[in-house]
Design an enzyme around this catalytic site. Structure first.
Site, PDB file in Angstrom:
ATOM      1  N   ARG A 183       0.588  -1.452   0.335  1.00 51.10           N
ATOM      2  CA  ARG A 183      -0.035   0.039  -0.107  1.00 51.10           C
ATOM      3  C   ARG A 183       1.002   0.858   0.256  1.00 51.10           C
ATOM      4  O   ARG A 183       0.881   1.906  -1.450  1.00 51.10           O
ATOM      5  CB  ARG A 183      -0.998   0.119   1.578  1.00 51.10           C
ATOM      6  CG  ARG A 183      -2.009  -0.882   1.435  1.00 51.10           C
ATOM      7  CD  ARG A 183      -3.012  -1.100  -0.062  1.00 51.10           C
ATOM      8  NE  ARG A 183      -4.428  -1.789  -0.023  1.00 51.10           N
ATOM      9  CZ  ARG A 183      -5.066  -1.664   0.256  1.00 51.10           C
ATOM     10  NH1 ARG A 183      -5.207  -1.007   1.159  1.00 51.10           N
ATOM     11  NH2 ARG A 183      -6.047  -2.792   0.561  1.00 51.10           N
ATOM     12  N   HIS A 192      -0.398  -4.386   5.268  1.00 51.32           N
ATOM     13  CA  HIS A 192      -0.395  -3.248   5.834  1.00 51.32           C
ATOM     14  C   HIS A 192       0.461  -3.892   7.095  1.00 51.32           C
ATOM     15  O   HIS A 192       1.022  -4.994   7.843  1.00 51.32           O
ATOM     16  CB  HIS A 192      -1.684  -2.791   6.567  1.00 51.32           C
ATOM     17  CG  HIS A 192      -2.497  -1.824   5.874  1.00 51.32           C
ATOM     18  ND1 HIS A 192      -3.740  -1.414   5.611  1.00 51.32           N
ATOM     19  CD2 HIS A 192      -1.907  -0.513   5.547  1.00 51.32           C
ATOM     20  CE1 HIS A 192      -4.502  -1.201   4.467  1.00 51.32           C
ATOM     21  NE2 HIS A 192      -3.162  -0.659   4.283  1.00 51.32           N
ATOM     22  N   CYS A 221      -7.307  -1.437  13.393  1.00 55.32           N
ATOM     23  CA  CYS A 221      -7.733  -0.364  11.647  1.00 55.32           C
ATOM     24  C   CYS A 221      -8.709  -0.181  12.134  1.00 55.32           C
ATOM     25  O   CYS A 221      -8.955   1.460  11.721  1.00 55.32           O
ATOM     26  CB  CYS A 221      -8.270  -1.862  10.754  1.00 55.32           C
ATOM     27  SG  CYS A 221      -6.935  -2.976  10.466  1.00 55.32           S
TER      28      CYS A 221
HETATM   29  N1  ARG Z   1     -10.522  -2.926   3.572  1.00 57.95           N
HETATM   30  C1  ARG Z   1      -9.790  -1.940   3.629  1.00 57.95           C
HETATM   31  C2  ARG Z   1      -8.453  -1.507   2.827  1.00 57.95           C
HETATM   32  O1  ARG Z   1      -8.055  -2.991   2.056  1.00 57.95           O
HETATM   33  C3  ARG Z   1      -9.354  -2.706   5.002  1.00 57.95           C
HETATM   34  C4  ARG Z   1      -8.012  -1.543   5.524  1.00 57.95           C
HETATM   35  C5  ARG Z   1      -7.559  -2.452   7.248  1.00 57.95           C
HETATM   36  N2  ARG Z   1      -6.706  -1.305   8.088  1.00 57.95           N
HETATM   37  C6  ARG Z   1      -5.677  -1.192   8.473  1.00 57.95           C
HETATM   38  N3  ARG Z   1      -5.083  -0.456   8.800  1.00 57.95           N
HETATM   39  N4  ARG Z   1      -5.302  -2.454   8.135  1.00 57.95           N
HETATM   40  O2  ARG Z   1      -8.174  -0.683   2.405  1.00 57.95           O
END
Ligand code: ARG
Length: 261
Positions: A131, A160, A254
């Site tokens: 990401r 993440h 999250c």
């Molecule tokens: N559906 C969200 C995404 O893919 C989930 C995010 C999860 N957040 C995190 N801090 N790991 O972006």
């Protein structure tokens, strides 16, 4: 935190998201409310960011920004489906109390940044690979004036940093070594020789997606093995059921954007 009133799985931006699987929004709100109440019961202050229709992932508030010592490094989401969330988080940070920096580089806030206050005078751990762009690590270092340690994530299910590693107190962390590249693993071993090591099952139960106040570690109810390890290391695990939010690819951590004023 932002309640999952508009939560849905309508697109797939991580391997956990299956738009054909049903989501129970009412149950998601109940589980979220229980997490909020659990934090309040442990004397933590929770601010609530109003949810928005059309932003089904907004419940994952961790991704909206990253703050250290009153300085906020804003988020810039990788996928267009979430990009409008950044401005809503930005509006939360009152300019009277916070110094907000609009980012140039793609980064997903606390999803990929963690802060360890007592190591190296305050060090930022930063994930990349799925990401956040590694160029954002250098940007965060300039904005925050703290050393940023780049860690390469290698398992798409653990996309993440905050699903692969969690800060437990001023100087220690817990992580799953298998989520990182060899070199990054060696960095973590050097920085945190006493880390609590999680296994694959702990990680895939989203056990590492925990938040700790230094004494209590709030973590997913499925992560019982990790709970036992944390307890053996002197922390008190507080398990919270967040099964509906797992369908979007997240859990406890999250849902929380930690504020470091
Ligand atoms: N559906 C969200 C995404 O893919 C989930 C995010 C999860 N957040 C995190 N801090 N790991 O972006």
């Amino acid at each position: 935190m932002s309640p999952p009133e508009h939560f849905a799985v309508e697109y797939t931006i991580n391997p956990w998201m299956d738009p054909t699987a049903p989501v129970d929004v009412e149950l998601a709100v109940k589980q979220w409310e229980n997490l909020r109440e659990t934090l309040v019961r442990h004397e933590h202050t929770v601010h609530v960011l109003p949810p928005h229709a059309g932003l089904p992932d907004m419940v994952y508030a961790a991704n909206g920004a990253f703050s250290v010592d009153g300085v906020v490094y804003g988020a810039r989401f990788r996928y267009p489906q979430r990009s409008a969330e950044a401005a809503l988080h930005r509006a939360f940070y009152d300019p009277g109390s916070w110094r907000f920096h609009d980012p140039v580089e793609i980064n997903e806030g606390e999803g990929d940044f963690a802060y360890v206050p007592g190591t190296g005078g305050g060090v930022v751990l930063a994930g990349f690979g799925f990401r956040t762009d590694p160029t954002a690590h250098a940007e965060a270092q300039e904005v925050l004036g703290r050393p940023v340690v780049s860690l390469r994530l290698t398992d798409p299910r653990l996309y993440h940093l905050d699903v692969a590693l969690a800060v437990l107190d001023d100087t220690n962390v817990t992580y799953y070594p298998g989520a990182f590249s060899d070199g990054s693993r060696r960095v973590l071993e050097r920085l945190f020789p006493d880390a609590v090591l999680a296994d694959e099952a702990d990680a895939l139960a989203f056990g590492l997606n925990l938040i700790s106040d230094g004494r209590h570690a709030f973590l997913n109810s499925e992560a019982t093995a990790l709970g036992a390890k944390l307890s053996a290391a002197g922390y008190t695990p507080v398990h919270v059921e967040l099964g509906e939010l797992k369908k979007g690819g997240g859990s406890v951590r999250c849902c929380i954007a930690e504020l470091r004023p």
